[in-house]
Scaffold this active site. Structure first.
Site, PDB file in Angstrom:
ATOM      1  N   CYS A   1     -22.702 -37.195   5.553  1.00  0.00           N
ATOM      2  CA  CYS A   1     -23.784 -38.329   5.330  1.00  0.00           C
ATOM      3  C   CYS A   1     -25.080 -37.624   5.165  1.00  0.00           C
ATOM      4  O   CYS A   1     -25.173 -36.368   4.636  1.00  0.00           O
ATOM      5  CB  CYS A   1     -23.755 -39.387   6.179  1.00  0.00           C
ATOM      6  SG  CYS A   1     -24.618 -40.714   5.575  1.00  0.00           S
TER       7      CYS A   1
ATOM      8  N   ASP B   1     -26.440 -43.908  13.877  1.00  0.00           N
ATOM      9  CA  ASP B   1     -26.954 -45.216  13.738  1.00  0.00           C
ATOM     10  C   ASP B   1     -27.224 -46.009  15.053  1.00  0.00           C
ATOM     11  O   ASP B   1     -28.104 -46.731  15.255  1.00  0.00           O
ATOM     12  CB  ASP B   1     -26.151 -45.930  12.744  1.00  0.00           C
ATOM     13  CG  ASP B   1     -26.123 -45.498  11.296  1.00  0.00           C
ATOM     14  OD1 ASP B   1     -25.692 -44.610  11.003  1.00  0.00           O
ATOM     15  OD2 ASP B   1     -27.223 -45.847  10.881  1.00  0.00           O
TER      16      ASP B   1
ATOM     17  N   LYS C   1     -31.875 -44.702  18.989  1.00  0.00           N
ATOM     18  CA  LYS C   1     -30.768 -44.994  18.181  1.00  0.00           C
ATOM     19  C   LYS C   1     -29.841 -45.576  19.658  1.00  0.00           C
ATOM     20  O   LYS C   1     -28.428 -45.768  19.447  1.00  0.00           O
ATOM     21  CB  LYS C   1     -29.948 -43.689  17.978  1.00  0.00           C
ATOM     22  CG  LYS C   1     -30.934 -42.992  16.972  1.00  0.00           C
ATOM     23  CD  LYS C   1     -31.028 -43.475  15.607  1.00  0.00           C
ATOM     24  CE  LYS C   1     -31.610 -42.620  14.652  1.00  0.00           C
ATOM     25  NZ  LYS C   1     -31.195 -41.428  14.097  1.00  0.00           N
TER      26      LYS C   1
HETATM   27  C1  RUB Z   1     -27.001 -43.310   7.240  1.00  0.00           C
HETATM   28  C2  RUB Z   1     -26.150 -42.646   8.251  1.00  0.00           C
HETATM   29  C3  RUB Z   1     -26.932 -41.352   9.000  1.00  0.00           C
HETATM   30  C4  RUB Z   1     -27.673 -42.222  10.235  1.00  0.00           C
HETATM   31  C5  RUB Z   1     -28.787 -41.227  11.132  1.00  0.00           C
HETATM   32  O1  RUB Z   1     -25.869 -44.325   6.910  1.00  0.00           O
HETATM   33  O2  RUB Z   1     -25.103 -42.795   8.822  1.00  0.00           O
HETATM   34  O3  RUB Z   1     -26.003 -40.542   9.663  1.00  0.00           O
HETATM   35  O4  RUB Z   1     -28.223 -43.405   9.867  1.00  0.00           O
HETATM   36  O5  RUB Z   1     -29.724 -41.067  10.166  1.00  0.00           O
HETATM   37  P1  RUB Z   1     -26.479 -45.256   5.563  1.00  0.00           P
HETATM   38  P2  RUB Z   1     -30.996 -40.526  10.394  1.00  0.00           P
HETATM   39  O6  RUB Z   1     -26.745 -44.101   4.421  1.00  0.00           O
HETATM   40  O7  RUB Z   1     -25.382 -46.300   5.457  1.00  0.00           O
HETATM   41  O8  RUB Z   1     -27.816 -45.776   6.169  1.00  0.00           O
HETATM   42  O9  RUB Z   1     -30.693 -39.368  11.498  1.00  0.00           O
HETATM   43  O10 RUB Z   1     -31.902 -40.228   9.388  1.00  0.00           O
HETATM   44  O11 RUB Z   1     -31.709 -41.481  11.375  1.00  0.00           O
END
Ligand code: RUB
Length: 319
Positions: free
Chosen positions: A132, A201, A237
């Site tokens: 991701c 998340d 988180k």
């Molecule tokens: C994004 C995702 C990311 C986390 C952490 O999912 O799974 O790994 O949100 O991101 P989506 P961060 O694209 O569905 O939002 O470290 O930037 O908070």
């Protein structure tokens, strides 16, 4: 515009989060907090402090309803609304705006600090695998590069929305040589990888990591191949409701993200499912890296109690 209707900036932010123009847990939190500041600044309250409070709560509800899984969103709303204090509209406005500024500052600092911790887990010459697009995970890799370490990356494209393309671009910009692979090739390439770095998340009280669907399979494969895997996640988180036994809702998204309607019609009568996230059990994760240091997943509950001991109220709830 009725008194308690959110200002345009709130409606636009909510729409952008729902359609994933704004995405990723930390970015969503930042945008939601800024939207509350816009509501405080731009709403017309006619010197009515109660109207201010009611409107801020309504704005928070609009933002809260956009996506269910990333706890950074309710945590951001909670942070700002808990500081909505004052007798006059002017005092309330000042306090909400300064709470938002403090929150956004903390987000930036937390990411920088956890980046240093995560970077310490990486060695010069390492190849990392990503899933991701996570700004917290990228902070670790970028900090390692800034420490002078030579890092390469194998980047999973991350179907169905290919957030891996964003990761690939940002790592390339940071000077990291990138190999992009389809998700199904991950196990094959784990043999060439020294560390897996993912974001989160939400993190549950038992240390379960909720992240983009595919993370749990990657973690199981990484364990089987003997490759360490870390979750980079600032403490926003941590999911306070899981302290009292609640589970984290996994967002189900539209089937059109998986298959176009024409192809689906040609296949015939089938069911298509599109969960956006999954849960990696703590036993498959080596470390959770936060701005307070790194933790074995099973011990994250101690940090959660320390930071969220006050519980998880819903200050946006009516009235
Ligand atoms: C994004 C995702 C990311 C986390 C952490 O999912 O799974 O790994 O949100 O991101 P989506 P961060 O694209 O569905 O939002 O470290 O930037 O908070």
């Amino acid at each position: 515009m009725t008194d308690h209707e959110p200002v345009p900036a709130v409606r636009e932010t909510a729409e952008a989060i729902a359609t994933m123009e704004i995405r990723g847990a930390a970015t969503i939190a930042d945008a939601a907090a800024r939207a509350l500041a816009a509501q405080a600044r731009e709403g017309d309250y006619d010197d009515d402090a109660e109207a201010f409070r009611v409107s801020l709560r309504a704005a928070a509800r609009t933002l809260h309803e956009t996506r269910p899984t990333a706890v950074s969103l309710p945590n951001a709303l909670r942070y700002v609304l808990r500081r909505m204090e004052g007798r006059t509209v002017e005092e309330l406005r000042r306090n909400v705006v300064s709470a938002t500024e403090a929150f956004v500052d903390q987000l930036d600092r937390a990411q920088e600090d956890l980046g240093q911790v995560g970077a310490n887990r990486l060695a010069d010459g390492d190849t990392v695998m990503t899933h991701c697009h996570s700004t917290d995970a990228l902070a670790c890799i970028e900090a390692a590069v800034q420490q002078g370490k030579s890092i390469e990356a194998v980047v999973k494209e991350t179907r169905p929305r290919n957030q891996g393309h964003i990761t690939a671009e940002q790592l390339r910009e940071a000077g990291v040589p990138v190999t992009l692979i389809v998700d199904s090739a991950a196990r094959r390439y784990l043999d060439d990888v020294d560390h897996v770095v993912v974001g989160a998340d939400s993190i549950a009280a038992d240390g379960g990591v909720i992240n983009k669907v595919g993370t749990s399979g990657l973690a199981v494969n990484a364990r089987e191949r003997g490759v360490p895997i870390m979750t980079a996640a600032q403490t926003i988180k941590l999911h306070p409701e899981t302290l009292t036994g609640h589970t984290v809702e996994i967002e189900m998204r539209a089937e059109e993200e998986v298959i176009d309607p024409g192809t689906r019609a040609a296949i015939g009568e089938i069911t298509v499912e599109n969960p956006a996230f999954d849960v990696t059990p703590p036993r498959y994760m080596d470390a959770i890296v936060t701005e307070h240091g790194q933790f074995p997943p099973e011990s994250i509950v101690t940090l959660m109690r320390e930071l969220f001991g006050e519980g998880a109220d819903e200050p946006w709830a009516e009235p």
